[in-house]
Design a protein around this motif. Structure first.
Motif, mmCIF file in Angstrom:
data_model
loop_
_atom_site.group_PDB
_atom_site.id
_atom_site.type_symbol
_atom_site.label_atom_id
_atom_site.label_comp_id
_atom_site.label_asym_id
_atom_site.label_seq_id
_atom_site.Cartn_x
_atom_site.Cartn_y
_atom_site.Cartn_z
ATOM 1 N N ASP A 372 44.326 0.917 7.642
ATOM 2 C CA ASP A 372 43.160 1.516 8.298
ATOM 3 C C ASP A 372 43.314 3.035 8.380
ATOM 4 O O ASP A 372 44.424 3.570 8.331
ATOM 5 N N GLY A 508 24.689 -2.363 5.908
ATOM 6 C CA GLY A 508 25.512 -1.321 6.512
ATOM 7 C C GLY A 508 24.847 -0.606 7.664
ATOM 8 O O GLY A 508 25.481 0.216 8.322
ATOM 9 N N ARG A 512 26.585 -5.193 9.529
ATOM 10 C CA ARG A 512 27.851 -4.497 9.767
ATOM 11 C C ARG A 512 28.349 -3.734 8.555
ATOM 12 O O ARG A 512 29.158 -2.827 8.665
ATOM 13 N N GLU A 514 30.191 -5.147 6.473
ATOM 14 C CA GLU A 514 31.470 -5.812 6.173
ATOM 15 C C GLU A 514 31.185 -6.985 5.236
ATOM 16 O O GLU A 514 31.351 -8.155 5.574
ATOM 17 N N ALA A 516 31.422 -9.696 2.410
ATOM 18 C CA ALA A 516 32.521 -10.512 1.852
ATOM 19 C C ALA A 516 31.939 -11.497 0.849
ATOM 20 O O ALA A 516 30.798 -11.956 0.975
ATOM 21 N N PRO A 545 28.885 -0.767 0.639
ATOM 22 C CA PRO A 545 29.481 -1.937 1.297
ATOM 23 C C PRO A 545 29.702 -3.122 0.366
ATOM 24 O O PRO A 545 30.688 -3.847 0.506
ATOM 25 N N ARG A 548 32.897 -2.665 -1.522
ATOM 26 C CA ARG A 548 34.101 -2.936 -0.732
ATOM 27 C C ARG A 548 34.421 -4.426 -0.673
ATOM 28 O O ARG A 548 35.564 -4.815 -0.452
ATOM 29 N N ALA A 549 33.431 -5.294 -0.870
ATOM 30 C CA ALA A 549 33.668 -6.739 -0.846
ATOM 31 C C ALA A 549 34.561 -7.195 -2.000
ATOM 32 O O ALA A 549 35.240 -8.229 -1.910
ATOM 33 N N ASP A 615 26.833 -10.790 4.947
ATOM 34 C CA ASP A 615 26.958 -9.532 5.688
ATOM 35 C C ASP A 615 26.354 -9.758 7.072
ATOM 36 O O ASP A 615 25.137 -9.716 7.237
ATOM 37 N N ARG A 618 24.709 -6.647 13.004
ATOM 38 C CA ARG A 618 25.370 -5.980 14.129
ATOM 39 C C ARG A 618 24.935 -6.657 15.429
ATOM 40 O O ARG A 618 23.770 -7.045 15.582
#
Length: 789
Positions: A372, A508, A512, A514, A516, A545, A548-549, A615, A618
């Motif tokens: 991180d 995003g 979030r 995030e 995957a 985003p 990044r997955a 994804d 939020r």
């Protein structure tokens, strides 16, 4: 001196180099000595010639003050505070001697005439200026000397030095206030004996005695305590600018001179107690104003104070301490629990909680693990960390925040520009009204003319008017910063209260980011590990985003050449001589209807695989949309996603409008349509493809975890990555707007009421002085309410 006035050498025959100093023509031996002398005098350092004990060396003798200015031209010194921007140099300066908006106008006008200066913006509340110039055309030392030419001292903004300067200024004000306060009390006691209503029939000799005592007690006030007002007034007159210290100084000087005349001649009234009390009240107001400015600007200044001076660095020779500002990418740093992190860095070893409140406004520590990123100035709470520095301190997030906030404070909203102009013209109008009042009363009652004029001059001084806007704006900006909202453009506070539609990107932003990979469907003769590795190779250089997955599946052996980003579609490139594509179904598989978020991998032969992604929303998104609905704010999702997930998100949140499969041009076109229909739009995004629409919206916010391009295009950044702060910012902006209106209403209303009363002789000079001081304090106090929740 028979020779050169500067160096003392003999004058060449026929030398005509001369300069008038303090009314005397002085000779010089050469143009070099003459130029140095002119520079010294122009910088206000003429006392050098009065106090030197010997002639200076030829053509290079400069006083210590001027040498210090020349040191700022050295590249190794400039690296601490000068940045490059658009092929120009830029520096933030601290300025001493600012008293009102007219000072800022004077500095901006004077510096703008210097060749090579591209931009000069002065903020009177923070007492800072932003200066941008061409270094090849004019050195920084000459620009700093240009401030001295008009009576101001400017130095590069450095928090530690500004703290010292602030402490010196506080001591100076306290001393001047002390002298004025003590003298005022003594003069007031003596003045009681001069009031005929209280003590009729007082002996004439005793009255004269008390008048002379009052005179001597008032002299320290006029000659020392009131000196800052005279200096500012003279500085403005010398440079053909009117500031609010001019009527103040005129009122004090007129009242004192008239009182001295009355004392010497034994006729008329004396107002020594008014002059002394006026100086004390003004100094008190200025001191409180200075403290308020300090409170308003210290949030950003203190950010750099949180960065430690030293860092513990791991080297081949062992551990050693190094200055934090000298850290470079690749340095290995050790941070113990309870210590501040010295640079933006990546965790190599250790897991801990980090207090990021100084950046995000969130006071609960967040957990950070190996891999991180942690940021300079944040606090390591629990466990020791071993870090690898990612960027130098000058490029750290805390430095970016400071630069962005300085930009925002330097820019002037329309209301601030209007206030500056209004206060300048108000001074001119006040002087004309004062003169007219005096002339009229000369005809009506010559004995009262002077004192009525004095009441008008004091009562209508525009101190409160000049403070109405800048203080409120600075306090509001500081409060937003503490709440985790970084304002980058000054118009944000102007525009936010009028926003009636919020436009969100989806991935995003409402989600979030995030992303995957949850499922892989093979559509050709390739294995799952192979297609995942190829997708990861294509997305290797992207910060989206979705990219990044795929990072967990990267294979260093796969190298992509001729990579091409298709904005709003995906990415393509050559892998082992074959052209591969990774992108949306609308681009690569238009016949497929996906209910979820999916991307496709394809080559020249056709589709190879489909990746199903997830994804999550939020947590705060649902509450935000609900609050927008309650406030009557329309909401729109504007996304390039063409999958069915866009409908799911819009339906789940209850968003008013959904625009999907939108390219950057489509997004801009949508905002233009909203503008034509009268909507004031706030755009919220985080990706590279959001940059054009962020720049084109009425006002825009970028997520802290978004791309650098998005953050540089946005008007504000949500440092806490929390969407709820959007409405916090809107609420505070609306409060700031109300406070500014209240300040203007009070300042203008007070002047409109007091002016006719003073002009009719119904307001005594003493009451006028108290009223003007109280008016300024009310405006300051009202602005400071914005700092409270």
């Amino acid at each position: 001196m028979a020779g050169c006035f500067h160096c003392g050498e003999a004058l060449p025959t026929g030398s005509t180099h001369q300069l008038k100093l303090e009314g005397v023509i002085q000779p010089f031996c050469c143009p070099g000595c003459l130029a140095v002398a002119e520079t010294i005098i122009d910088c206000g350092l003429g006392s050098y010639y009065q106090h030197r004990s010997a002639p200076a060396p030829k053509a290079d003798a400069v006083p210590d003050e001027l040498k210090q200015l020349q040191h700022y031209d050295l590249a190794e010194i400039q690296q601490d505070f000068v940045s490059d921007k658009d092929n120009l140099k830029e520096v933030q300066l601290s300025i001493s001697g600012l008293s009102c908006a007219a000072c800022a106008w004077l500095i901006e006008r004077h510096l703008a005439r210097v060749p090579g200066v591209s931009l000069i913006q002065v903020n009177t509340t923070t007492e800072r200026a932003r200066l941008r110039w061409q270094d090849e055309q004019v050195p920084l030392s000459r620009l700093l000397a240009a401030f001295a030419d008009i009576g101001y001292q400017a130095r590069p903004f450095q928090p530690h030095r500004q703290e010292q300067a602030y402490n010196r200024e506080v001591k100076s004000y306290l001393l001047r206030m002390g002298v004025a306060g003590i003298a005022s009390m003594q003069v007031m006691m003596v003045a009681l004996a001069l009031y005929e209503d209280l003590f009729p029939g007082t002996d004439a000799d005793l009255v004269e005695y008390f008048r002379w005592i009052s005179l001597w007690l008032s002299i320290p006030v006029m000659s020392y305590s009131a000196l800052p007002f005279y200096r500012n007034a003279w500085r403005g007159l010398k440079n053909r600018a009117l500031n609010m210290d001019l009527p103040v100084s005129l009122a004090m000087v007129f009242a004192f001179v008239a009182s001295v005349y009355a004392t010497v001649t034994g006729t008329g009234d004396v107002y020594y107690e008014c002059v002394s009390m006026f100086a004390f009240l003004l100094l008190t107001g200025r001191f409180l104003e200075m403290r308020a400015k300090r409170r308003a600007s210290e949030t950003t200044a203190n950010l750099t104070l949180l960065v430690p001076m030293l860092a513990r660095v791991e080297t081949e020779a062992g551990e050693q301490d190094m200055a934090a500002k000298t850290l470079q990418p690749g340095h290995i740093v050790l941070v113990s629990p309870g210590s501040q992190i010295p640079a933006d860095a990546q965790i190599l070893d250790g897991s801990t909680s980090v207090d990021e409140s100084m950046l995000t406004g969130e006071h609960l520590p967040v957990t950070r693990h190996r891999g991180d990123t942690v940021f300079a100035g944040t606090t390591n709470v629990e466990s020791p960390l071993r870090l690898r520095v990612l960027r130098p301190l000058s490029d750290a997030r805390v430095s970016e925040i400071l630069r962005a906030q300085d930009d925002a404070l330097a820019e002037k909203p329309r209301v601030a520009i209007l206030a500056d102009q209004l206060s300048r013209y108000f001074v001119a109008a006040l002087l004309l009204v004062t003169l007219a009042t005096y002339l009229v009363w000369l005809q009506l009652d010559a004995d009262k003319a002077f004192w009525v004029m004095l009441s008008v001059l004091v009562a209508t001084c525009p101190c409160a008017l000049s403070l109405a806007t800048p203080t409120a704006l600075t306090v509001a900006t500081s409060r937003l910063s503490r709440s985790g909202i970084l304002v980058r453009r000054a118009h944000v506070l102007d525009t936010l209260p009028r926003v009636n539609r919020i436009v969100f990107d989806k991935t995003g932003t409402l989600t979030r980011g995030e992303v995957a990979v949850t499922a892989v469907t093979l559509l050709a003769e390739w294995s799952e590990p192979q297609v995942l590795a190829m997708a990861a190779a294509l997305e290797a250089r992207s910060e989206h985003p979705i990219a990044r997955a795929f990072r967990p599946y990267q294979d260093a052996r796969l190298q992509v050449s001729e990579r091409e980003n298709r904005v709003g579609r995906g990415v393509s490139g050559l892998l082992d001589g074959t052209r591969w594509h990774l992108g949306s179904g609308a681009w690569l598989a238009p016949d497929h209807q996906d209910a979820r978020l999916c991307v496709y991998l394809a080559n020249e032969q056709g589709l190879v695989a489909r990746f199903e992604l997830t994804d999550p929303l939020r947590e705060e998104a649902d509450a935000l949309i609900r609050d927008c609905r309650d406030l009557g704010i329309a909401t729109t999702i504007l996304t390039g996603d063409s999958s069915g997930q866009a409908e799911q998100v819009a339906e789940r949140l209850g968003v008013d409008t959904l625009i999907k499969h939108a390219s950057p041009d489509d997004k801009l076109a949508y905002l233009r349509r909203c503008d034509q229909s009268g909507d004031i739009c706030l755009m919220v995004g985080d990706g590279i493809n959001d940059a054009p629409v962020l720049a084109g919206a009425h006002v825009s916010f970028a997520m802290a975890g978004g791309t650098d391009i998005a953050k540089s295009s946005a008007d504000a950044i949500l440092l806490a990555d929390d969407l709820r702060h959007i409405l916090t910012a809107r609420h505070l902006s609306a409060r700031c707007r109300r406070v500014i209106k209240q300040n203007f209403g009070w300042a203008l209303g007070y002047n409109l009421v007091i002016l006719p009363l003073a002009a009719m002789g119904q307001v005594s000079p003493w009451f006028a002085m108290v009223g003007m001081s109280v008016s300024s304090l009310i405006v300051m106090t009202n602005s400071l309410r914005l700092s409270r929740r």
